[in-house]
Design a protein around this motif. Structure first.
Motif, PDB file in Angstrom:
ATOM      1  N   PRO A 216       8.179  -8.480 -14.236  1.00 52.89           N
ATOM      2  CA  PRO A 216       7.727  -9.362 -12.843  1.00 52.89           C
ATOM      3  C   PRO A 216       8.392  -8.985 -11.748  1.00 52.89           C
ATOM      4  O   PRO A 216       8.071  -9.384 -10.715  1.00 52.89           O
ATOM      5  CB  PRO A 216       8.455 -10.665 -13.574  1.00 52.89           C
ATOM      6  N   ALA A 217       9.661  -8.075 -11.640  1.00 57.82           N
ATOM      7  CA  ALA A 217      10.091  -7.862 -10.652  1.00 57.82           C
ATOM      8  C   ALA A 217       9.661  -6.500  -9.747  1.00 57.82           C
ATOM      9  O   ALA A 217      10.466  -6.150  -8.811  1.00 57.82           O
ATOM     10  CB  ALA A 217      11.648  -7.458 -10.994  1.00 57.82           C
ATOM     11  N   VAL A 218       8.548  -6.072 -10.024  1.00 56.45           N
ATOM     12  CA  VAL A 218       7.955  -4.869  -9.405  1.00 56.45           C
ATOM     13  C   VAL A 218       6.702  -5.533  -8.382  1.00 56.45           C
ATOM     14  O   VAL A 218       6.222  -6.445  -8.935  1.00 56.45           O
ATOM     15  CB  VAL A 218       7.492  -3.567 -10.119  1.00 56.45           C
ATOM     16  N   GLU A 219       6.470  -4.922  -7.505  1.00 56.73           N
ATOM     17  CA  GLU A 219       5.483  -5.132  -6.535  1.00 56.73           C
ATOM     18  C   GLU A 219       4.108  -4.919  -7.122  1.00 56.73           C
ATOM     19  O   GLU A 219       3.700  -3.714  -7.531  1.00 56.73           O
ATOM     20  CB  GLU A 219       5.464  -4.536  -5.021  1.00 56.73           C
ATOM     21  N   THR A 220       3.121  -5.756  -7.071  1.00 59.57           N
ATOM     22  CA  THR A 220       1.856  -5.287  -7.912  1.00 59.57           C
ATOM     23  C   THR A 220       0.816  -5.690  -6.957  1.00 59.57           C
ATOM     24  O   THR A 220      -0.282  -6.001  -7.498  1.00 59.57           O
ATOM     25  CB  THR A 220       1.696  -6.119  -9.228  1.00 59.57           C
ATOM     26  N   HIS A 221       0.757  -5.880  -5.740  1.00 64.75           N
ATOM     27  CA  HIS A 221      -0.320  -6.144  -4.893  1.00 64.75           C
ATOM     28  C   HIS A 221      -1.284  -5.148  -4.843  1.00 64.75           C
ATOM     29  O   HIS A 221      -0.853  -4.054  -4.856  1.00 64.75           O
ATOM     30  CB  HIS A 221      -0.064  -6.813  -3.397  1.00 64.75           C
ATOM     31  N   GLU A 222      -2.722  -5.312  -4.617  1.00 61.63           N
ATOM     32  CA  GLU A 222      -3.859  -4.428  -4.671  1.00 61.63           C
ATOM     33  C   GLU A 222      -3.625  -3.505  -3.238  1.00 61.63           C
ATOM     34  O   GLU A 222      -3.312  -4.074  -2.186  1.00 61.63           O
ATOM     35  CB  GLU A 222      -5.003  -5.274  -4.628  1.00 61.63           C
ATOM     36  N   GLN A 223      -4.129  -2.377  -3.422  1.00 65.67           N
ATOM     37  CA  GLN A 223      -3.781  -1.387  -2.181  1.00 65.67           C
ATOM     38  C   GLN A 223      -5.274  -0.881  -2.170  1.00 65.67           C
ATOM     39  O   GLN A 223      -5.650  -0.573  -2.996  1.00 65.67           O
ATOM     40  CB  GLN A 223      -2.671  -0.356  -2.335  1.00 65.67           C
ATOM     41  N   THR A 224      -5.638  -0.750  -0.905  1.00 69.38           N
ATOM     42  CA  THR A 224      -7.106  -0.186  -0.660  1.00 69.38           C
ATOM     43  C   THR A 224      -6.966   0.629   0.764  1.00 69.38           C
ATOM     44  O   THR A 224      -6.478   0.470   1.420  1.00 69.38           O
ATOM     45  CB  THR A 224      -7.985  -1.437  -0.260  1.00 69.38           C
ATOM     46  N   ALA A 225      -7.619   1.919   0.473  1.00 65.85           N
ATOM     47  CA  ALA A 225      -7.831   2.819   1.585  1.00 65.85           C
ATOM     48  C   ALA A 225      -9.447   2.940   1.851  1.00 65.85           C
ATOM     49  O   ALA A 225     -10.079   2.579   0.969  1.00 65.85           O
ATOM     50  CB  ALA A 225      -7.574   4.338   1.016  1.00 65.85           C
TER      51      ALA A 225
END
Ligand code: FRU
Length: 489
Positions: free
Chosen positions: A407-416
Motif C-alpha cells: 500500500p505504500a507505493v504510488e499507483t496512480h494511472e499515467q497516460t501519454a
C-alpha cells in the motif's frame, strides 16, 4: 556488490549503491560512452550531491568508475555539485556544472584527462558567479554547453518572480562567459526550468567519421528551423520539449509536447560520434523512503533513446538500436480479436521482457476501443500492470492500480498522448522488474515504476475491448550486469 532486492532492474542502469538522480556529462569520447549522474554516495536518499560515473562501449553494459566530483570547495560547491554537462575541449574532457554553497548557485568547470578519472577544479571557478538581475540566485543552474561557430554557447535554467527562462551565454574559451539574454521564456506558472538543453535535430548520420567536436559543430550549423529545446519544470515535474527555430540567439517554438509523462525527469541529450541524438533520463522511485533504504539504492536511467524528426516535423523517440542486442529467447504472441476477451499467455514467465504488439481499431463504432497488455501478472490476476492503448484517442496508459500489494507505493494511472490515428499502433513494452517503459510507434513514450510483491507476478495476458491485437512477439531480455544476483532487500 550491487545493492539489490527484487526490484533492482536487470538491463536499465542503476547506481551500484545509494542515490541517483539526473544524468550528467553525457559524452562519447574516443568511442567510449560516459555517463555521470547526481549521486549521494552515503545514503539512498537525495543529499550531499556528488557526480557518480560509469562508462560503456554500447550504451547498455556499464562499468562503475570512481566518483568524479565531490562537493569540497568553500564558496563554490561545498554544498553540492549539481547537474551539468561534458564537452570535448580540443581533446581535453571538461565538465561544466553548478556548484552550490550558501544557497547560491554558480557555474563551474572541472578539467579531466584521457583516463576520465582525475578531475581538477581550476582556480578560475566559478566561471559564472552571479545570475543576471531578476533571476533567483539559487534557481540558476544546470549548464548545457555546445560548440557554436568559433566558440562555445551555454544555456542555464533560471527562474524569476514571474516566469521560468533559459539563459544564453557565449565564450571563446569556456572560462570567460558573456551573458547574451534569455534564449527562451516560458510564462506559465512553473517556477523553475531545470536541465535546459538545446540541440539541432535532423542531423542523423551527418557527423559520421569519429570526431566529436567536429561532428557536433557540423550538426550545429544545420537547418535553423529544426532545433529541440528541453526543460524539466518545477513544481509540476513536466518534461517539456519544443521543436522550433534557433537564430539570432532566440528560440522560437513551433510545436511542443511532453517527452514522457511517467516517472521520468531531467533527461539530457547528447550527439554521439555517429551523429545520433541520444537522450538519457532519470527514472524516479514511486516507493516510499523506508523501502529505498531497505533496498540500498534509489533511482535508475531510462533506456537510452534516439531522437529524430519525421517528415512532418514531429519528434520521434525510440530506444537506441543497441537495445535489440538484449533479446534472448523469442516467443510468439497470439492475435486477439475484438470478441476474444482475455487471452492468457503461458510463455515466457519473466520479469525482464520486451513485448511488441500492434493494436488496430475495429469498425464496431463502440467507444472507447482499446487493447490491453497485462504484464508482471500473478497467475490469479490479483497483481498486474496493465498497458492500455487507444489508437483512436491517441493514448497509451499504464494502469498501476493493481500493480502491487504494497500500500505504500504510488499507483496512480499515467497516460501519454499522441496524435490519434486510424492506422495500427505498434507498441514496444519493456519490462524490467520495477520498470515498465512503453513506446507507441515512436510517437509517445511512458516510463512507470511498479513494485510487484509476489515472486510469481511474471505472467502476460492480452485483452481487447473494441480493438484488436495482431500477433506479436515477446523476448526475454538479458541482464547487463555480470553475475547479476542483487542482494535480497
Ligand atoms: C533536477 C535537479 C537539478 C539540480 C539537481 C540537483 O532534478 O533539481 O536542477 O541541478 O537536480 O541534484
Amino acid at each position: 556488490a550491487l545493492a539489490g532486492g527484487p526490484h533492482r532492474p536487470a538491463y536499465h542502469f542503476a547506481p551500484p549503491t545509494n542515490w541517483l538522480n539526473d544524468p550528467n556529462g553525457l559524452i562519447q569520447f574516443d568511442g567510449t560512452y560516459h555517463l555521470f549522474y547526481q549521486h549521494n554516495p552515503a545514503e539512498p536518499v537525495w543529499g550531499d550531491i556528488h557526480w557518480g560515473h560509469a562508462r560503456s562501449e554500447d550504451l547498455l553494459h556499464w562499468t562503475d568508475e570512481p566518483i568524479a566530483l565531490e562537493p569540497d570547495s568553500p564558496n563554490v560547491d561545498a554544498d553540492g555539485c549539481f547537474s551539468g554537462c561534458a564537452v570535448d575541449d580540443d581533446g581535453v574532457p571538461t565538465l561544466v556544472y553548478t556548484g552550490i554553497d550558501d544557497d547560491r548557485a554558480r557555474q563551474c568547470l572541472a578539467i579531466g584527462d584521457e583516463t576520465f578519472r582525475r578531475w581538477e577544479k581550476p582556480s578560475v571557478n566559478p566561471v559564472v558567479e552571479t545570475p543576471p538581475p531578476g533571476v533567483d540566485r539559487f534557481d540558476f543552474r544546470d549548464p548545457f554547453v555546445w560548440r557554436e561557430g568559433d566558440g562555445w554557447s551555454m544555456v542555464v535554467g533560471a527562474a524569476t518572480e514571474s516566469d521560468s527562462r533559459v539563459l544564453l551565454y557565449r565564450s571563446s574559451d569556456l572560462r570567460e562567459w558573456e551573458y547574451r539574454g534569455a534564449v527562451f521564456v516560458d510564462d506559465r506558472p512553473d517556477v523553475m526550468w531545470e536541465c535546459p538543453a538545446l540541440v539541432a535535430l535532423g542531423g542523423r548520420g551527418r557527423g559520421r567519421g569519429g570526431d566529436q567536436g567536429r561532428s557536433q559543430s557540423r550538426s550545429w550549423n544545420q537547418n535553423r528551423d529544426q532545433y529541440l529545446m528541453l526543460g524539466s519544470l518545477l513544481p509540476t515535474r513536466a518534461v517539456r520539449y519544443y521543436v522550433g527555430s534557433y537564430a539570432d540567439e532566440r528560440f522560437e517554438p513551433r510545436r511542443e509536447g511532453i517527452l514522457d509523462a511517467g516517472d521520468f525527469y531531467a533527461p539530457q541529450p547528447f550527439v554521439d560520434e555517429s551523429g545520433r541524438i541520444v537522450l538519457v533520463g532519470w527514472v524516479e522511485e514511486a516507493r516510499a523512503e523506508p523501502a529505498q533504504r531497505a533496498a540500498g539504492w534509489s533511482g535508475l536511467m531510462a533506456l537510452p533513446r534516439e531522437l529524430s524528426l519525421d517528415e512532418d516535423g514531429r519528434l520521434r523517440t525510440a530506444p537506441v538500436d543497441e537495445v535489440r542486442r538484449l533479446r534472448e529467447l523469442e516467443y510468439e504472441l497470439p492475435a486477439v480479436g475484438p470478441e476474444d476477451g482475455t487471452v492468457f499467455v503461458d510463455q515466457p514467465r519473466s520479469e525482464t521482457i520486451e513485448l511488441v504488439a500492434t493494436v488496430s481499431e475495429t469498425d464496431t463504432g463502440t467507444e472507447p476501443s482499446t487493447a490491453s497488455l497485462s504484464v508482471l501478472r500473478s497467475p490469479d490476476g490479483l497483481e498486474e500492470t496493465v498497458v492500455r492503448v487507444d489508437p483512436d484517442r491517441g493514448t497509451v496508459t499504464v494502469d498501476r492500480s493493481r500493480s502491487s500489494d504494497d500500500p505504500a507505493v504510488e499507483t496512480h494511472e499515467q497516460t501519454a498522448h499522441f496524435e490519434p490515428t486510424a492506422d495500427p499502433v505498434t507498441v514496444r513494452c519493456f519490462v524490467d522488474r520495477s520498470v515498465v517503459e512503453v513506446y507507441a510507434d515512436e510517437r509517445a513514450c511512458l516510463t512507470s515504476r511498479v513494485y510487484p510483491t509476489r515472486a510469481d507476478s511474471t505472467g502476460i495476458a492480452i485483452s481487447t475491448d473494441g480493438a484488436s491485437v495482431d500477433d506479436g512477439t515477446v523476448w526475454e531480455l538479458a541482464s547487463v550486469w555480470d553475475d547479476f544476483a542483487p542482494s535480497p532487500a
